[in-house]
Structure formats: structure tokens, C-alpha cells
Design a protein around this motif. Structure first.
Motif, PDB file in Angstrom:
ATOM      1  N   GLY A  81       0.799  -1.216   0.000  1.00 37.91           N
ATOM      2  CA  GLY A  81       0.000   0.000   0.000  1.00 37.91           C
ATOM      3  C   GLY A  81       0.825   1.255   0.000  1.00 37.91           C
ATOM      4  N   GLU A  82       2.153   1.125   0.089  1.00 33.15           N
ATOM      5  CA  GLU A  82       3.044   2.292   0.109  1.00 33.15           C
ATOM      6  C   GLU A  82       4.176   2.095  -0.892  1.00 33.15           C
ATOM      7  OE1 GLU A  82       4.335   3.379   4.032  1.00 33.15           O
ATOM      8  OE2 GLU A  82       2.547   2.508   4.953  1.00 33.15           O
ATOM      9  N   GLU A  83       3.809   1.570  -2.069  1.00 35.81           N
ATOM     10  CA  GLU A  83       4.822   1.254  -3.073  1.00 35.81           C
ATOM     11  C   GLU A  83       5.259   2.516  -3.807  1.00 35.81           C
ATOM     12  OE1 GLU A  83       2.024  -0.310  -2.663  1.00 35.81           O
ATOM     13  OE2 GLU A  83       2.322  -2.472  -2.514  1.00 35.81           O
ATOM     14  N   ASP A  84       6.067   3.327  -3.145  1.00 32.09           N
ATOM     15  CA  ASP A  84       6.596   4.534  -3.769  1.00 32.09           C
ATOM     16  C   ASP A  84       8.049   4.696  -3.348  1.00 32.09           C
ATOM     17  OD1 ASP A  84       6.698   6.039  -1.198  1.00 32.09           O
ATOM     18  OD2 ASP A  84       4.519   5.971  -1.366  1.00 32.09           O
ATOM     19  N   ALA A  85       8.730   5.617  -4.005  1.00 32.41           N
ATOM     20  CA  ALA A  85      10.159   5.793  -3.763  1.00 32.41           C
ATOM     21  C   ALA A  85      10.450   6.222  -2.334  1.00 32.41           C
ATOM     22  CB  ALA A  85      10.735   6.815  -4.753  1.00 32.41           C
ATOM     23  N   GLN A  86       9.550   6.992  -1.718  1.00 34.91           N
ATOM     24  CA  GLN A  86       9.808   7.500  -0.372  1.00 34.91           C
ATOM     25  C   GLN A  86       9.782   6.393   0.676  1.00 34.91           C
ATOM     26  OE1 GLN A  86       6.972  10.666   0.224  1.00 34.91           O
ATOM     27  NE2 GLN A  86       8.312  12.183  -0.724  1.00 34.91           N
ATOM     28  N   SER A  87       8.974   5.359   0.455  1.00 35.00           N
ATOM     29  CA  SER A  87       8.870   4.284   1.444  1.00 35.00           C
ATOM     30  C   SER A  87       9.725   3.081   1.086  1.00 35.00           C
ATOM     31  CB  SER A  87       7.410   3.834   1.587  1.00 35.00           C
ATOM     32  OG  SER A  87       6.926   3.325   0.352  1.00 35.00           O
ATOM     33  N   ALA A  88      10.357   3.090  -0.076  1.00 32.21           N
ATOM     34  CA  ALA A  88      11.130   1.930  -0.535  1.00 32.21           C
ATOM     35  C   ALA A  88      12.483   1.855   0.165  1.00 32.21           C
ATOM     36  CB  ALA A  88      11.315   1.989  -2.045  1.00 32.21           C
ATOM     37  N   PHE A  89      13.001   0.644   0.228  1.00 25.66           N
ATOM     38  CA  PHE A  89      14.329   0.391   0.788  1.00 25.66           C
ATOM     39  C   PHE A  89      15.003  -0.635  -0.102  1.00 25.66           C
ATOM     40  CE2 PHE A  89      17.524   0.214   3.987  1.00 25.66           C
ATOM     41  CZ  PHE A  89      17.979  -1.084   4.024  1.00 25.66           C
ATOM     42  N   VAL A  90      16.213  -0.357  -0.508  1.00 24.84           N
ATOM     43  CA  VAL A  90      16.933  -1.233  -1.427  1.00 24.84           C
ATOM     44  C   VAL A  90      18.077  -1.917  -0.703  1.00 24.84           C
ATOM     45  CG1 VAL A  90      18.318  -1.378  -3.531  1.00 24.84           C
ATOM     46  CG2 VAL A  90      16.314   0.120  -3.466  1.00 24.84           C
ATOM     47  N   VAL A  91      18.069  -3.234  -0.728  1.00 23.84           N
ATOM     48  CA  VAL A  91      19.164  -4.021  -0.169  1.00 23.84           C
ATOM     49  C   VAL A  91      20.052  -4.458  -1.326  1.00 23.84           C
ATOM     50  CG1 VAL A  91      19.814  -6.068   1.132  1.00 23.84           C
ATOM     51  CG2 VAL A  91      17.732  -4.826   1.731  1.00 23.84           C
ATOM     52  N   LEU A  92      21.307  -4.089  -1.284  1.00 23.39           N
ATOM     53  CA  LEU A  92      22.216  -4.403  -2.378  1.00 23.39           C
ATOM     54  C   LEU A  92      22.427  -5.909  -2.510  1.00 23.39           C
ATOM     55  CD1 LEU A  92      24.935  -1.639  -1.819  1.00 23.39           C
ATOM     56  CD2 LEU A  92      23.004  -1.615  -3.419  1.00 23.39           C
ATOM     57  N   PRO A 181      12.417   1.585  -7.826  1.00 20.13           N
ATOM     58  CA  PRO A 181      12.249   2.949  -7.287  1.00 20.13           C
ATOM     59  C   PRO A 181      13.441   3.829  -7.641  1.00 20.13           C
ATOM     60  CG  PRO A 181      12.830   1.397  -5.539  1.00 20.13           C
ATOM     61  CD  PRO A 181      12.564   0.574  -6.761  1.00 20.13           C
ATOM     62  N   ASP A 182      13.165   4.945  -8.295  1.00 21.63           N
ATOM     63  CA  ASP A 182      14.232   5.869  -8.692  1.00 21.63           C
ATOM     64  C   ASP A 182      14.690   6.705  -7.504  1.00 21.63           C
ATOM     65  OD1 ASP A 182      14.115   5.057 -11.364  1.00 21.63           O
ATOM     66  OD2 ASP A 182      12.501   6.479 -11.807  1.00 21.63           O
ATOM     67  N   GLY A 183      15.983   6.957  -7.451  1.00 14.46           N
ATOM     68  CA  GLY A 183      16.530   7.849  -6.449  1.00 14.46           C
ATOM     69  C   GLY A 183      16.648   7.268  -5.063  1.00 14.46           C
ATOM     70  N   VAL A 184      16.449   5.951  -4.928  1.00 12.73           N
ATOM     71  CA  VAL A 184      16.575   5.317  -3.620  1.00 12.73           C
ATOM     72  C   VAL A 184      17.966   4.718  -3.500  1.00 12.73           C
ATOM     73  CG1 VAL A 184      15.689   3.553  -2.066  1.00 12.73           C
ATOM     74  CG2 VAL A 184      14.123   4.827  -3.539  1.00 12.73           C
ATOM     75  N   PRO A 185      18.785   5.189  -2.571  1.00 10.49           N
ATOM     76  CA  PRO A 185      20.137   4.630  -2.446  1.00 10.49           C
ATOM     77  C   PRO A 185      20.100   3.212  -1.917  1.00 10.49           C
ATOM     78  CG  PRO A 185      19.685   6.125  -0.635  1.00 10.49           C
ATOM     79  CD  PRO A 185      18.512   6.235  -1.577  1.00 10.49           C
ATOM     80  N   GLY A 186      20.993   2.401  -2.431  1.00 12.09           N
ATOM     81  CA  GLY A 186      21.095   1.037  -1.930  1.00 12.09           C
ATOM     82  C   GLY A 186      21.882   0.993  -0.637  1.00 12.09           C
TER      83      GLY A 186
END
Length: 341
Positions: A81-92, A181-186
Motif C-alpha cells: 500500500g506504500e509502493e513509492d520511492a519515499q517508502s522503498a528500501f533497497v538491499v544491495l 524505485p528511482d533515487g533510492v540509495p542502496g
């Protein structure tokens, strides 16, 4: 008569081996299925929902996430329900133990008998079922591998009574490149890997880093990171099914100590639930995860475990315990309440 009785005892022991005997005897013909799943994880992109459940399938609040997997890049996760760049987290992709890697497969094969149980289904998808059996032939865990993609769809861990202790499943699986998600640092929250020599130097300096934590939990990964200038060591133990994370750092607990893991203390920044500071143990915390935190001999220890309660408690008991604190009495009372003693 005595000889006959002795023979009967020997035969009984042969027919009913102890569940904790390692390795469990028998051919591991299910390993090939899991090895294909491990290989598929490194080449097949997908989008899915990861559902995590605690004992007997109880939901773990806030843990179900939308995941986008890109081999070579990593795993992007965001709450449903919060699938946007602000709530995303990227694990390398370089992060430790994000899937069934070679280390987990090795300890799984060396601990259990891994059998191919044949075709099955999971959440409507055709799958191959693989079972990990203890030495007494009881089921310790199950894996479902997707027939189409060979991806690991899910796995479930069972305690010795046969009750479900932990499970993680992928639903709404869609192979192919998903929206990244664009702009989300890993991030690689695990820290820097520690080699054998570095671990040995830490042991000589007083750090407790056993190679075996308990009967079937082996050290599979050790990382180190600094929080507020202090070294925190994160050791991961596994039997190939369950994972127990042990965080250690010099110091002591105080009233100013944060009550939430991952808040600048010894967490990885993801997945931590609330714990009570001090010498106490919680069975089934806010997210259905075994959690424990205490201090001993100049160190603070924090344990997080996706594992049956008895296995998690035996892992805690293998570490230094606070003197004259009643700590182990509380552990035993917790086990008793769970019917494990």
C-alpha cells in the motif's frame, strides 16, 4: 535374557535415533532442487509480495512487503500500500544471506536429510516440495520451489512438536523486470565481512564469537559496523533453516538505552521490533520474532531469531549470561510456558 535385552535396546536405539543427531543419515536427493533455486535467484528478476508468518501462521504486523528483485542490483522492498520511492528500501545484491546461498545449503546438507518430496502447489503455483528431516525422520522444514522459474517460493520451519514456528512465502509472483524505485540509495546493512583472522583477534580481545552456537547452529557470516564510534559485531548462525543473529558491543545497558532495535544501537536498520532493555527474554515479540537483550562481562548482547523458541533459547544459553540476575530462570520459565520443558 540379558543378551536379548541388550539386543533390544541396541535395535531400539537404531530405529529411533535422537532428533539432534548430526548429520541426519540418508541420501540428500533434494539438494539438487535447492541448488537450482539458488542459481535461479542469481539470474531471474521478479516482482512479488513477501508474506512472513510467526508461530502457527500468525501474521507479523508490518512485515509483508512488495519486493522487486533484480539480479546483480539487489532487492527493493516497500510496505504494502506504500509502493513509492519515499517508502522503498533497497538491499544491495552484495548483502549477506539474502537468499539460499552456498553457505546455507552447506549447513543444511550437513545437518539434515534433505529429500525431494515430489510435486506440490503453493499459493496456486506449481512447485517442487523439498523436506529437511531430522535424524528421527521428523520434518524440521519445508521448501517450495517454483516449477516454472525454479525460484524459491517459500519455506516453513517446524518445532519438534510439528508446530509451525516461522514461514516466509512469495505471493503474486510475476517473473520479469519490475518497477525499480528511482533515487533510492542502496544499502548493505550488514557491515564489513570479518575473516577468520579478524574473528580470532576479536576473540583474543575478549569478544565471544563461537563457531558453533548450539547443536545445529553454525557460524555462517560475521560482520562489523560502527555506531556512534563504537564497534558492533553481527554474527549470523544457521542450520540452513533458521537464522539467529547475535549482535555484540562493548558497554552496558542504562536507562537512556533505546527500547527499539535499529535505533542507533545494534540493529541492521530493518526488521527490528520492540524489546525491553535489561536482562530479559521475550518469546514472540511485536513482530512474532524471538528477541533478547542483556549485558554480561562488559558487553551488551542482542539476539534476534527466526527460529523455534527452543532453538532460539538454546542459542541464548550458549552465550555469557548475566550473573545473579535470574536471567536463565526466566528463559526456563518461558520454555515451560511454551510446553518445551
Amino acid at each position: 535374557m540379558a543378551a536379548a535385552l541388550l539386543c533390544a535396546l541396541v535395535l531400539t536405539g537404531a530405529v529411533h535415533p535422537d532428533a539432534t543427531a548430526v548429520p541426519a543419515e540418508g541420501e540428500d536427493h533434494g539438494m539438487a532442487v535447492l541448488e537450482r533455486a539458488s542459481e535461479a535467484h542469481g539470474r531471474v528478476p521478479y516482482t512479488a509480495v513477501r508474506e512472513v508468518r510467526g508461530p502457527e501462521g500468525t501474521p507479523r504486523d508490518g512485515v509483508d512487503v512488495r519486493v522487486v528483485h533484480r539480479p546483480g542490483s539487489g532487492l527493493a522492498m516497500s510496505p504494502l500500500g506504500e509502493e513509492d520511492a519515499q517508502s522503498a528500501f533497497v538491499v544491495l545484491a552484495s548483502s549477506a544471506l539474502e537468499s539460499l546461498d552456498e553457505r546455507l545449503l552447506v549447513v543444511l546438507e550437513e545437518t539434515y536429510r534433505v529429500v525431494d518430496a515430489g510435486p506440490d502447489t503453493l499459493d496456486g503455483r506449481s512447485a517442487r516440495l523439498v523436506e529437511a528431516l531430522r535424524a528421527d525422520s521428523t520434518v524440521a522444514g519445508r521448501f517450495w520451489v517454483d516449477t516454472e522459474t525454479h525460484l524459491l517460493l517459500g519455506h516453513t520451519v517446524y518445532d519438534r512438536s510439528g508446530a509451525e514456528a516461522f514461514s516466509s512465502h512469495l505471493t503474486d509472483l510475476s517473473p520479469g523486470e519490475g518497477a525499480w524505485p528511482d533515487g533510492v540509495p542502496g544499502d548493505s546493512p550488514w557491515g564489513d565481512a570479518l575473516g577468520h583472522g579478524e574473528r580470532q583477534r576479536l576473540r583474543e580481545a575478549g569478544w565471544v564469537l563461537p563457531e558453533h552456537l548450539t547443536w545445529d547452529l553454525r557460524l555462517v557470516d560475521t560482520r562489523s559496523k560502527r555506531y556512534a564510534g563504537e564497534r558492533v559485531v553481527h554474527a549470523v548462525y544457521s542450520d540452513g533453516l533458521s537464522q539467529v543473529s547475535v549482535f555484540a558491543q562493548r558497554g552496558k545497558l542504562g536507562t537512556e538505552h533505546p527500547s527499539t532495535l535499529g535505533n542507533g544501537y545494534a540493529g541492521t536498520g530493518t526488521g527490528g521490533g520492540g524489546v525491553t532493555p535489561g536482562n530479559d527474554t521475550i518469546f514472540g515479540g511485536d513482530v512474532g520474532q524471538y528477541q533478547s537483550v542483556w549485558q554480561a562481562n562488559g558487553f551488551v548482547y542482542t539476539v534476534l531469531a527466526d527460529a523455534p523458541a527452543d532453538l532460539a533459547s538454546s542459542a541464548v544459553a550458549a552465550l555469557p549470561g548475566p550473573e545473579d540476575s535470574g536471567f536463565w530462570a526466566r528463559v526456563l520459565r518461558g520454555l515451560s510456558r511454551l510446553g518445551l520443558l
